[in-house]
Design a protein around this motif. Structure first.
Motif, short mmCIF file in Angstrom:
data_model
loop_
_atom_site.label_atom_id
_atom_site.label_comp_id
_atom_site.label_asym_id
_atom_site.label_seq_id
_atom_site.Cartn_x
_atom_site.Cartn_y
_atom_site.Cartn_z
N UNK A 4 0.82 -1.22 0.00
CA UNK A 4 0.00 0.00 0.00
C UNK A 4 0.85 1.26 0.00
N UNK A 5 0.29 2.30 -0.59
CA UNK A 5 0.97 3.60 -0.67
C UNK A 5 0.00 4.67 -0.18
N UNK A 6 0.49 5.60 0.66
CA UNK A 6 -0.35 6.69 1.15
C UNK A 6 -0.22 7.87 0.20
N UNK A 7 -1.36 8.35 -0.29
CA UNK A 7 -1.38 9.49 -1.20
C UNK A 7 -2.42 10.50 -0.72
N UNK A 8 -2.29 11.73 -1.16
CA UNK A 8 -3.30 12.76 -0.93
C UNK A 8 -4.14 12.83 -2.19
N UNK A 9 -5.40 12.44 -2.09
CA UNK A 9 -6.24 12.34 -3.28
C UNK A 9 -7.47 13.22 -3.12
N UNK A 10 -8.05 13.66 -4.23
CA UNK A 10 -9.27 14.49 -4.15
C UNK A 10 -10.45 13.71 -3.58
N UNK A 11 -11.18 14.35 -2.70
CA UNK A 11 -12.37 13.72 -2.12
C UNK A 11 -13.41 13.41 -3.19
N UNK A 12 -13.51 14.31 -4.18
CA UNK A 12 -14.52 14.14 -5.22
C UNK A 12 -14.25 12.96 -6.13
N UNK A 13 -13.03 12.42 -6.09
CA UNK A 13 -12.69 11.32 -7.00
C UNK A 13 -12.95 9.95 -6.37
N UNK A 63 -16.95 6.77 7.28
CA UNK A 63 -17.21 7.83 8.26
C UNK A 63 -16.19 8.94 8.18
N UNK A 64 -14.91 8.56 8.04
CA UNK A 64 -13.85 9.58 7.94
C UNK A 64 -13.98 10.39 6.65
N UNK A 65 -14.33 9.70 5.57
CA UNK A 65 -14.51 10.40 4.29
C UNK A 65 -15.67 11.39 4.38
N UNK A 66 -16.80 10.97 4.94
CA UNK A 66 -17.96 11.85 5.05
C UNK A 66 -17.69 13.00 6.02
N UNK A 67 -16.87 12.76 7.03
CA UNK A 67 -16.49 13.83 7.95
C UNK A 67 -15.68 14.90 7.21
N UNK A 68 -14.76 14.46 6.34
CA UNK A 68 -13.98 15.41 5.54
C UNK A 68 -14.90 16.21 4.61
N UNK A 69 -15.88 15.53 4.01
CA UNK A 69 -16.82 16.23 3.15
C UNK A 69 -17.64 17.24 3.94
N UNK A 70 -18.08 16.87 5.12
CA UNK A 70 -18.86 17.77 5.97
C UNK A 70 -18.05 19.00 6.34
N UNK A 74 -11.20 19.27 0.55
CA UNK A 74 -11.19 18.81 -0.83
C UNK A 74 -10.27 17.62 -1.05
N UNK A 75 -9.30 17.41 -0.17
CA UNK A 75 -8.36 16.30 -0.32
C UNK A 75 -8.26 15.54 1.00
N UNK A 76 -7.89 14.26 0.91
CA UNK A 76 -7.83 13.42 2.10
C UNK A 76 -6.69 12.42 1.94
N UNK A 77 -5.94 12.13 3.03
CA UNK A 77 -4.91 11.10 2.97
C UNK A 77 -5.56 9.72 2.81
#
Length: 289
Positions: A4-13, A63-70, A74-77
């Motif tokens: 696995x690799x950790x990246x910063x990716x757009x939430x919308x994607x 849950x973490x993704x929806x928290x970021x959206x709330x 725009x980006x999430x690890x």
């Protein structure tokens, strides 16, 4: 499957393939934790092979993704894994099975674990999002084996400050602690009743909770001893029945005597003059019947 690799990716994607319904209170706690402490663990996604901009399917961390959206991020690890849709579904299932609901006492023991590993109160409070006073109180209660009080604290039935005072007070002083909590409006109504019940259970059963099968103290009852106990119980019940019948007979006599007395107009007039013409409700109903 590659490492696995950790990246910063757009939430919308990110696409949520199998969305789960979430408890609003739990979700609010996740949002608060992310807002105040940041993301403690990245989400997990799998890369989809599509033309154009890269897109991802969510594996773990709805849950973490929806928290970021709330929170408007725009980006999430994210941990990006190369896996098929079948493999990602299995990974998501394993994650959900592993996410069991911990008992409150287990979570509180985690605080004790941080303390034993050398973290001070300020560091534990910062890592857990709790106040320093709460952390100190929890550790003190844990050190004294006050598991009943800890459950009440975690359930919001008793403030941690009152739980500490109860744990440090003698049995004769506990009522004074409850009185102080009532006067300071820390325990009122149902919470006060729950605290009284808790204190009684603590007094009778101890500070902690017993685990495992109960041990039977004392010698095993023989058949003769069991028969003797049964006969003694029968004799007690016979005595109770005789007393009940005697009381019933006296009550019947009183009712009949009163019924005859109240049939005398002069006697009733005398009672009314002295304002003694009323009877207890149950007795009056028996006389009317």
């Amino acid at each position: 499957m590659t490492a696995p690799v950790i990246e910063i990716i757009p939430v919308a994607s990110i696409d949520v393939v199998n969305p789960r319904a979430r408890n609003r209170r739990v979700f609010k706690e996740i949002v608060t934790s992310v807002a105040e402490l940041g993301l403690k663990r990245p989400i997990t996604v799998r890369r989809k092979s599509e033309d154009g901009e890269p897109r991802y399917d969510l594996v773990c961390g709805q849950g973490r993704l929806e928290a970021y959206q709330t929170l408007g991020q725009r980006e999430i690890p994210a941990i990006v894994v190369e896996a098929s849709s079948e493999d990602s579904a299995i990974m998501s299932l394993v994650e959900n099975c592993a996410r069991r609901q911990h008992r409150a006492i287990d979570l509180l023991h985690d605080i004790e674990g941080l303390k034993s590993r050398g973290y001070d109160y300020d560091e534990i409070a910062r890592k857990t999002g709790l106040t320093v006073e709460y952390v100190k109180g929890v550790i003190s209660l844990l050190e004294h084996g006050e598991h009943r009080l800890l459950r009440a604290v975690e359930a919001g039935q008793v403030p941690v400050s009152i739980a500490l005072m109860i744990s440090q007070a003698e049995d004769t002083e506990v009522q004074a602690v409850l009185q102080q909590a009532y006067e300071e409006k820390l325990l009122r109504g149902q919470r006060l009743m729950a605290a009284k019940k808790l204190i009684e259970q603590r007094r009778r059963r101890g500070k902690g909770y017993r685990t495992g099968p109960r041990r039977v103290e004392g010698p095993t009852l023989s058949s003769n001893a069991l028969l003797r106990a049964y006969r003694e119980d029968v004799d007690r019940k016979k005595i109770l029945i005789r007393k009940s019948n005697a009381t019933k007979g006296r009550l019947t006599f009183v009712i009949e005597a009163l019924r005859k007395l109240f049939a005398e107009h002069d006697f009733v007039a005398l009672l009314e003059a002295e304002r003694l013409d009323t009877l207890p409700k149950n007795l009056a109903q028996r006389m009317q019947s």
